[in-house]
Design a protein around this motif. Structure first.
Motif, PDB file in Angstrom:
ATOM      1  N   ARG A 193     -14.740   8.863  -0.702  1.00 55.74           N
ATOM      2  CA  ARG A 193     -14.763   9.252   0.702  1.00 55.74           C
ATOM      3  C   ARG A 193     -14.177  10.649   0.865  1.00 55.74           C
ATOM      4  O   ARG A 193     -13.326  11.067   0.086  1.00 55.74           O
ATOM      5  CB  ARG A 193     -13.946   8.255   1.546  1.00 55.74           C
ATOM      6  N   ALA A 203     -11.205  -5.810   5.711  1.00 65.47           N
ATOM      7  CA  ALA A 203     -11.954  -5.788   4.451  1.00 65.47           C
ATOM      8  C   ALA A 203     -11.844  -4.415   3.795  1.00 65.47           C
ATOM      9  O   ALA A 203     -11.946  -3.390   4.475  1.00 65.47           O
ATOM     10  CB  ALA A 203     -13.414  -6.115   4.707  1.00 65.47           C
ATOM     11  N   LYS A 247       0.871  -1.185   0.000  1.00 63.33           N
ATOM     12  CA  LYS A 247       0.000   0.000   0.000  1.00 63.33           C
ATOM     13  C   LYS A 247       0.898   1.220   0.000  1.00 63.33           C
ATOM     14  O   LYS A 247       1.780   1.364   0.852  1.00 63.33           O
ATOM     15  CB  LYS A 247      -0.887  -0.018   1.245  1.00 63.33           C
ATOM     16  N   GLU A 266     -12.695   9.709   8.068  1.00 60.65           N
ATOM     17  CA  GLU A 266     -13.292   9.733   6.737  1.00 60.65           C
ATOM     18  C   GLU A 266     -14.788   9.468   6.809  1.00 60.65           C
ATOM     19  O   GLU A 266     -15.270   8.824   7.740  1.00 60.65           O
ATOM     20  CB  GLU A 266     -12.620   8.659   5.841  1.00 60.65           C
ATOM     21  N   LYS A 313       2.234  -1.916   4.878  1.00 61.82           N
ATOM     22  CA  LYS A 313       0.921  -2.542   4.752  1.00 61.82           C
ATOM     23  C   LYS A 313       0.866  -3.188   3.381  1.00 61.82           C
ATOM     24  O   LYS A 313       1.416  -2.658   2.431  1.00 61.82           O
ATOM     25  CB  LYS A 313      -0.199  -1.506   4.823  1.00 61.82           C
ATOM     26  N   LYS A 342      -1.883  -6.006   7.841  1.00 62.46           N
ATOM     27  CA  LYS A 342      -0.834  -5.462   8.715  1.00 62.46           C
ATOM     28  C   LYS A 342      -0.177  -6.632   9.438  1.00 62.46           C
ATOM     29  O   LYS A 342      -0.861  -7.464  10.030  1.00 62.46           O
ATOM     30  CB  LYS A 342      -1.416  -4.462   9.725  1.00 62.46           C
ATOM     31  N   MET A 398      -6.698  -5.239   3.537  1.00 55.61           N
ATOM     32  CA  MET A 398      -5.485  -4.535   3.948  1.00 55.61           C
ATOM     33  C   MET A 398      -4.811  -5.364   5.038  1.00 55.61           C
ATOM     34  O   MET A 398      -5.406  -5.640   6.073  1.00 55.61           O
ATOM     35  CB  MET A 398      -5.894  -3.173   4.507  1.00 55.61           C
ATOM     36  N   ASP A 448      -7.950   2.641  11.009  1.00 53.10           N
ATOM     37  CA  ASP A 448      -6.572   2.820  11.473  1.00 53.10           C
ATOM     38  C   ASP A 448      -6.431   2.749  12.999  1.00 53.10           C
ATOM     39  O   ASP A 448      -6.322   3.769  13.674  1.00 53.10           O
ATOM     40  CB  ASP A 448      -6.002   4.151  10.958  1.00 53.10           C
ATOM     41  N   THR A 479       2.800   5.318   6.917  1.00 46.79           N
ATOM     42  CA  THR A 479       4.128   5.334   7.492  1.00 46.79           C
ATOM     43  C   THR A 479       4.735   3.944   7.606  1.00 46.79           C
ATOM     44  O   THR A 479       5.939   3.783   7.439  1.00 46.79           O
ATOM     45  CB  THR A 479       4.065   5.982   8.879  1.00 46.79           C
ATOM     46  N   LEU A 524     -12.887  -1.186   1.795  1.00 47.64           N
ATOM     47  CA  LEU A 524     -14.066  -0.385   1.504  1.00 47.64           C
ATOM     48  C   LEU A 524     -14.206  -0.317  -0.016  1.00 47.64           C
ATOM     49  O   LEU A 524     -13.246  -0.588  -0.734  1.00 47.64           O
ATOM     50  CB  LEU A 524     -13.895   1.014   2.106  1.00 47.64           C
ATOM     51  N   HIS A 549      -5.666  11.275  13.705  1.00 46.15           N
ATOM     52  CA  HIS A 549      -5.371  12.573  13.091  1.00 46.15           C
ATOM     53  C   HIS A 549      -6.436  13.017  12.094  1.00 46.15           C
ATOM     54  O   HIS A 549      -6.763  14.190  11.982  1.00 46.15           O
ATOM     55  CB  HIS A 549      -3.993  12.568  12.442  1.00 46.15           C
ATOM     56  N   GLU A 569       2.943  -0.257  14.867  1.00 46.17           N
ATOM     57  CA  GLU A 569       1.563  -0.710  14.712  1.00 46.17           C
ATOM     58  C   GLU A 569       1.439  -2.168  15.147  1.00 46.17           C
ATOM     59  O   GLU A 569       2.359  -2.960  14.965  1.00 46.17           O
ATOM     60  CB  GLU A 569       1.111  -0.541  13.262  1.00 46.17           C
TER      61      GLU A 569
HETATM   62  N1  LIG Z   1     -10.241  -1.193   4.932  1.00 43.32           N
HETATM   63  C1  LIG Z   1      -9.836  -0.227   4.105  1.00 43.32           C
HETATM   64  N2  LIG Z   1     -10.339  -0.130   2.858  1.00 43.32           N
HETATM   65  C2  LIG Z   1      -9.941   0.851   2.038  1.00 43.32           C
HETATM   66  N3  LIG Z   1      -9.033   1.779   2.359  1.00 43.32           N
HETATM   67  C3  LIG Z   1      -8.495   1.729   3.582  1.00 43.32           C
HETATM   68  C4  LIG Z   1      -8.868   0.722   4.514  1.00 43.32           C
HETATM   69  N4  LIG Z   1      -8.153   0.918   5.648  1.00 43.32           N
HETATM   70  C5  LIG Z   1      -7.402   1.984   5.428  1.00 43.32           C
HETATM   71  N5  LIG Z   1      -7.586   2.484   4.186  1.00 43.32           N
HETATM   72  C6  LIG Z   1      -6.946   3.662   3.603  1.00 43.32           C
HETATM   73  O1  LIG Z   1      -5.563   3.565   3.729  1.00 43.32           O
HETATM   74  C7  LIG Z   1      -5.046   4.624   4.509  1.00 43.32           C
HETATM   75  C8  LIG Z   1      -3.922   4.111   5.393  1.00 43.32           C
HETATM   76  O2  LIG Z   1      -4.412   3.121   6.279  1.00 43.32           O
HETATM   77  P1  LIG Z   1      -4.035   3.169   7.810  1.00 43.32           P
HETATM   78  O3  LIG Z   1      -4.363   4.523   8.310  1.00 43.32           O
HETATM   79  O4  LIG Z   1      -4.658   2.002   8.476  1.00 43.32           O
HETATM   80  O5  LIG Z   1      -2.477   2.924   7.766  1.00 43.32           O
HETATM   81  P2  LIG Z   1      -1.317   3.766   8.427  1.00 43.32           P
HETATM   82  O6  LIG Z   1      -0.014   3.112   8.105  1.00 43.32           O
HETATM   83  O7  LIG Z   1      -1.601   3.979   9.852  1.00 43.32           O
HETATM   84  O8  LIG Z   1      -1.416   5.113   7.620  1.00 43.32           O
HETATM   85  P3  LIG Z   1      -1.053   6.570   8.121  1.00 43.32           P
HETATM   86  O9  LIG Z   1       0.390   6.525   8.490  1.00 43.32           O
HETATM   87  O10 LIG Z   1      -1.361   7.415   6.927  1.00 43.32           O
HETATM   88  O11 LIG Z   1      -1.937   6.843   9.307  1.00 43.32           O
HETATM   89  C9  LIG Z   1      -6.248   5.148   5.294  1.00 43.32           C
HETATM   90  O12 LIG Z   1      -6.156   6.498   5.612  1.00 43.32           O
HETATM   91  C10 LIG Z   1      -7.399   4.852   4.366  1.00 43.32           C
HETATM   92  O13 LIG Z   1      -7.647   5.938   3.495  1.00 43.32           O
END
Ligand SMILES: Nc1ncnc2c1ncn2[C@@H]1O[C@H](COP(=O)(O)OP(=O)(O)OP(=O)(O)O)[C@@H](O)[C@H]1O
Ligand SMILES: [Mn+2]
Length: 367
Positions: free
Chosen positions: A183, A173, A48, A246, A55, A69, A67, A261, A52, A175, A243, A90
């Protein structure tokens, strides 16, 4: 509606998203989706972009997507004492537990998440391409590792390692794609500073909520109550990393906040971070149904921790949470209820109290 057997559980989930919640309890759709993500063959893997930490976007044989992790540490390892909320690693189990907690509280605003045990050699490595493929190696202990490419913690010293090649992870899952359901991303009004020496305005301004509650979209409808719901969820699991949030554009402003997140939740079981409740104690409002849920759990016989534990027992990677986190959740439930009580008392004590203090704090908005 007649059942349509030709739809996959992923499509069903996406098609049934409503203005009020991400899913409902009907027809075992959720159970099927969780089972699909936990068992279907993975056919494509991609990193992805953005974000940060590492993923992966996993594609399944049925075309569904999740997604991923990865697990980095055992359940008992908590946030390092010198780490901020924004440098914390994470946790895959936090993503799983957050989904269950959100569901047990009746919000249904977090995408469904399941845990799954993967084999790096047979399920990840053969599907890795490009930059990801070039980060695989065998560690001195003989375990298979990879680190991918991202802006934090994607290097040899922060690799994700199997044992020797099995790896736990969370699968959330997906979105619907932007084309089907765009969004809107909102800056959280109680966002932290994300700076090691700076404070945010809400941390220094006692009247901060007056500003927010007079600013659209927080000045009407359900939005501010949803922010308080999210603060309650975050406080229960110790998540300081909210932070942005959506919403689905097609539902306008009168819709739920998508709870996304949660990888940095459940990091400190002995510490209750009261400031996460700032939207609650600064605005002194809470949705009636949310408060009733918490009161019911508080009164028993089933405590919130019991309900969560029961729900988590259905996950393939159970046990999901280290035991002290369950005690923390019940302790924090009490703190939330105390905070609401203080709000009501404060309203009663103001010189021009209307006598309806309870109705000013506990809002019945029909949800
Ligand atoms: N289940 C999902 N389906 C679709 N898009 C998603 C889903 N989960 C997260 N995303 C998108 O991916 C982005 C990053 O996911 P997430 O925030 O979980 O990871 P992160 O590594 O913590 O990212 P960040 O460092 O930007 O906070 C989210 O802001 C969202 O827009
Ligand atoms: Mn994040």
């Amino acid at each position: 509606m007649r059942s349509r057997p030709n739809l996959t559980s992923f499509e069903r989930f996406q098609l049934l998203i409503r203005k009020q919640s991400l899913y409902s309890d009907q027809d075992g759709i959720l159970e099927n989706l969780l089972r699909s993500m936990g068992t279907e063959e993975i056919v494509h893997i991609e990193q992805k972009e953005g974000g940060t930490q590492l993923k992966l976007i996993m594609d399944f044989e049925s075309n569904g997507q999740a997604m991923f992790k990865p697990m980095r540490f055992p359940r008992e390892q908590e946030t390092l004492p010198n780490h901020f909320y924004f440098t914390d690693f994470e946790r895959h189990n936090a993503e799983i537990a957050a989904f269950h907690l959100d569901r047990v509280l009746g919000f249904k605003r977090a995408p469904p998440v399941t845990g799954r045990l993967l084999n790096i050699s047979s399920e990840i490595y053969p599907l890795a391409e490009g930059q990801l493929l070039h980060t695989f190696f065998v560690s001195p202990a003989g375990n298979i590792c990879f680190h991918g490419k991202c802006s934090y913690y994607c290097d040899t010293s922060h690799a994700i390692c199997g044992n020797p090649d099995t790896l736990e992870g969370s699968f959330a899952a997906f979105l619907p794609p932007k084309e089907a359901a765009a969004r809107k991303v909102w800056r959280h009004p109680w966002r932290r500073s994300y700076h090691k020496r700076r404070k945010a305005q809400w941390e220094v301004d006692g009247d901060y909520c007056d500003l927010i509650r007079s600013t659209p979209p927080y000045d009407r409808g359900r939005r501010l109550l949803d922010v308080v719901d999210m603060a309650i969820l975050d406080f229960l699991m110790g998540n300081m990393d909210r932070h942005h949030y959506e919403t689905f554009k097609m539902f306008g402003n009168d819709t739920f906040l998508i709870h996304l997140d949660h990888g940095r939740a459940f990091g400190r079981s002995k510490h209750d971070e009261i400031s996460i409740l700032a939207p609650l104690y600064q605005c002194c409002i809470v949705r009636k149904t949310t408060l009733e849920k918490l009161i019911n759990f508080h009164n028993g016989p089933e405590r919130l921790s019991d309900a969560l534990k029961k729900s988590l027992a259905q996950d393939p990677l159970n046990p999901i949470l280290w035991e002290p986190h369950f005690r923390a959740i019940d302790r924090r439930t009490n703190i939330i209820l105390k905070t609401v009580r203080t709000c009501i008392q404060q309203r009663k004590d103001t010189p021009n109290a209307s006598g309806e203090s309870v109705d000013e704090v506990i809002i019945d908005d029909g949800f």
